[in-house]
Enzyme design. Structure first.
Site, mmCIF file in Angstrom:
data_model
loop_
_atom_site.group_PDB
_atom_site.id
_atom_site.type_symbol
_atom_site.label_atom_id
_atom_site.label_comp_id
_atom_site.label_asym_id
_atom_site.label_seq_id
_atom_site.Cartn_x
_atom_site.Cartn_y
_atom_site.Cartn_z
ATOM 1 N N GLU A 1 -2.857 21.687 -15.639
ATOM 2 C CA GLU A 1 -3.302 22.948 -16.230
ATOM 3 C C GLU A 1 -3.362 22.863 -17.759
ATOM 4 O O GLU A 1 -4.319 23.330 -18.389
ATOM 5 C CB GLU A 1 -2.357 24.083 -15.816
ATOM 6 N N SER B 1 -1.166 -17.182 8.477
ATOM 7 C CA SER B 1 -1.572 -15.771 8.490
ATOM 8 C C SER B 1 -2.603 -15.420 7.427
ATOM 9 O O SER B 1 -3.030 -14.267 7.349
ATOM 10 C CB SER B 1 -0.340 -14.882 8.294
ATOM 11 N N THR C 1 10.395 -12.618 5.744
ATOM 12 C CA THR C 1 9.107 -12.719 5.058
ATOM 13 C C THR C 1 9.237 -13.555 3.794
ATOM 14 O O THR C 1 8.354 -14.362 3.469
ATOM 15 C CB THR C 1 8.570 -11.315 4.719
ATOM 16 N N ARG D 1 -2.332 -6.868 -7.674
ATOM 17 C CA ARG D 1 -3.266 -7.782 -8.338
ATOM 18 C C ARG D 1 -4.503 -7.071 -8.886
ATOM 19 O O ARG D 1 -5.466 -7.721 -9.281
ATOM 20 C CB ARG D 1 -3.669 -8.900 -7.369
ATOM 21 N N GLU E 1 5.761 -3.557 4.224
ATOM 22 C CA GLU E 1 4.949 -4.703 4.636
ATOM 23 C C GLU E 1 5.832 -5.707 5.371
ATOM 24 O O GLU E 1 5.801 -6.909 5.120
ATOM 25 C CB GLU E 1 4.274 -5.349 3.424
#
Length: 373
Positions: free
Chosen positions: A57, A173, A201, A212, A297
């Site tokens: 605003e 993957s 992972t 990125r 993830e």
């Protein structure tokens, strides 16, 4: 139910478009857009550009080309009426002689909701609430979760093949999804305050977990590592002084913890649940740190734990038009799994779209019962 005026809808859509420009820059504040209209013309517009900066605003008033006296203010979220990092927006509305305010949705904070509307009404300003309300609520879904629970909004994201694989039987993957999908994921990393994975992972991929995009914002990296198995030479550890990195653990090995801390990592002590980090407790601690959103993830084990402990709010799944096969090939969610088909986690308010050659499926997770805490 309000009767929508076509002009109100047009200007509120402009507010929504402006608000999106604050994506990733205003956490833990909500994205908000505002437009000033006088005599059928837009005379000023603005959005919340960065945390600690002017609200939408006040930016619209600052960018006003003519006197706002008698103008209508359109804003996606109820204006604030309290002193925070900036003065109340209701104060600016009254000082500038705005005659009408059109609000997309009320403030979800139960301590504030409706107070600004009542204040403005008491000063004779005409108020309309609920224009494009569903879209305006969706815009602030992260803020809504955080301000009402103190815990971050969690989005589980993964890419898989048509036969439900996230890697081949050899563990390869890269890449399941195409370039368009991967760019969308980078935008998610820019917008979310945190990104979370499990230690497996880190061990398998040694990922960077950074954004990125050009001028993109890196999320805080959160590693669930119950037994402190993260290698000290892992990328996330070696760059912890450049990108905030949190290791959540149940381990009581003080010497090992100090090694991570020397590299710049923050180590969080989290209670244990079934031999792993208690994710509900971790979410509470992350919320206290000001992390309003987490992009999950994770691999199959962490994803199952997140669903089982009901910390996941939404899922975003990229479905690649390919088949890997392989009985040993990894799946996106493993763990114990449900016993009966009807116990499966359902997605509500689903949408399906294309991301290049891939399908992207989004939806809110429906839980059959409330979490334990």
């Amino acid at each position: 139910m309000i009767i929508l005026d076509n002009q109100d809808v047009i200007y509120m859509r402009r507010c929504l478009a402006l608000a999106q420009k604050g994506w990733g820059l205003v956490n833990p504040n909500p994205m908000v857009g505002a437009v000033l209209v006088k005599d059928g013309q837009i005379i000023g517009e603005g959005y919340h550009q960065q945390y600690g900066g002017l609200h939408a605003e006040r930016n619209a008033l600052k960018n006003c080309r003519v006197s706002p006296q008698g103008a209508t203010l359109y804003v996606t979220l109820e204006p604030c009426c309290h002193h925070g990092k900036t003065p109340p927006c209701t104060e600016a509305i009254l000082q500038n002689g705005i005659s009408r305010v059109v609000v997309g949705t009320l403030d979800p904070n139960p301590q504030m909701s409706g107070k600004s509307v009542d204040l403005l009404k008491s000063h004779g300003i005409t108020i309309t609430v609920g224009v494009l309300e569903a879209e305006c609520k969706n815009l602030i879904k992260i803020f809504h979760k955080y301000i009402t629970t103190g815990r971050p909004f969690v989005l589980m994201k993964y890419a898989m093949t048509l036969d439900g694989k996230i890697a081949t039987h050899t563990g390869a993957s890269k890449w399941i999804s195409g370039e368009v999908a991967r760019q969308q994921v980078q935008d998610l990393r820019h917008g979310f305050a945190g990104i979370m994975v499990g230690v497996n992972t880190i061990l398998a991929d040694n990922p960077k977990l950074t954004c990125r995009l050009e001028n993109g914002k890196n999320p805080t990296r959160i590693i669930c590592d119950s037994r402190l198995r993260t290698p000290l030479d892992a990328y996330v550890v070696q760059t912890a002084n450049q990108v905030p990195t949190v290791i959540a653990t149940c381990s009581q090995d003080m010497e090992r913890k100090e090694l991570y801390q020397r590299e710049g990592c923050q180590v969080l002590d989290v209670i244990e649940r079934d031999g792993r980090v208690d994710l509900l407790e971790l979410m509470r601690q992350l919320g206290e740190m000001g992390i309003d959103s987490v992009l999950l993830e994770g691999g199959g084990a962490l994803n199952w734990s997140a669903l089982e402990q009901q910390i996941v709010d939404e899922m975003q799944i990229y479905l690649a038009p390919k088949v890997f096969g392989g009985a040993a090939a990894k799946s996106p969610v493993t763990g114990e799994g449900v016993v009966l088909p009807q116990e499966g986690f359902l997605l509500e308010n689903r949408s399906v779209a294309m991301a290049g050659e891939d399908y992207v499926i989004k939806g809110q997770v429906k839980y059959l019962c409330l979490p334990e805490s």
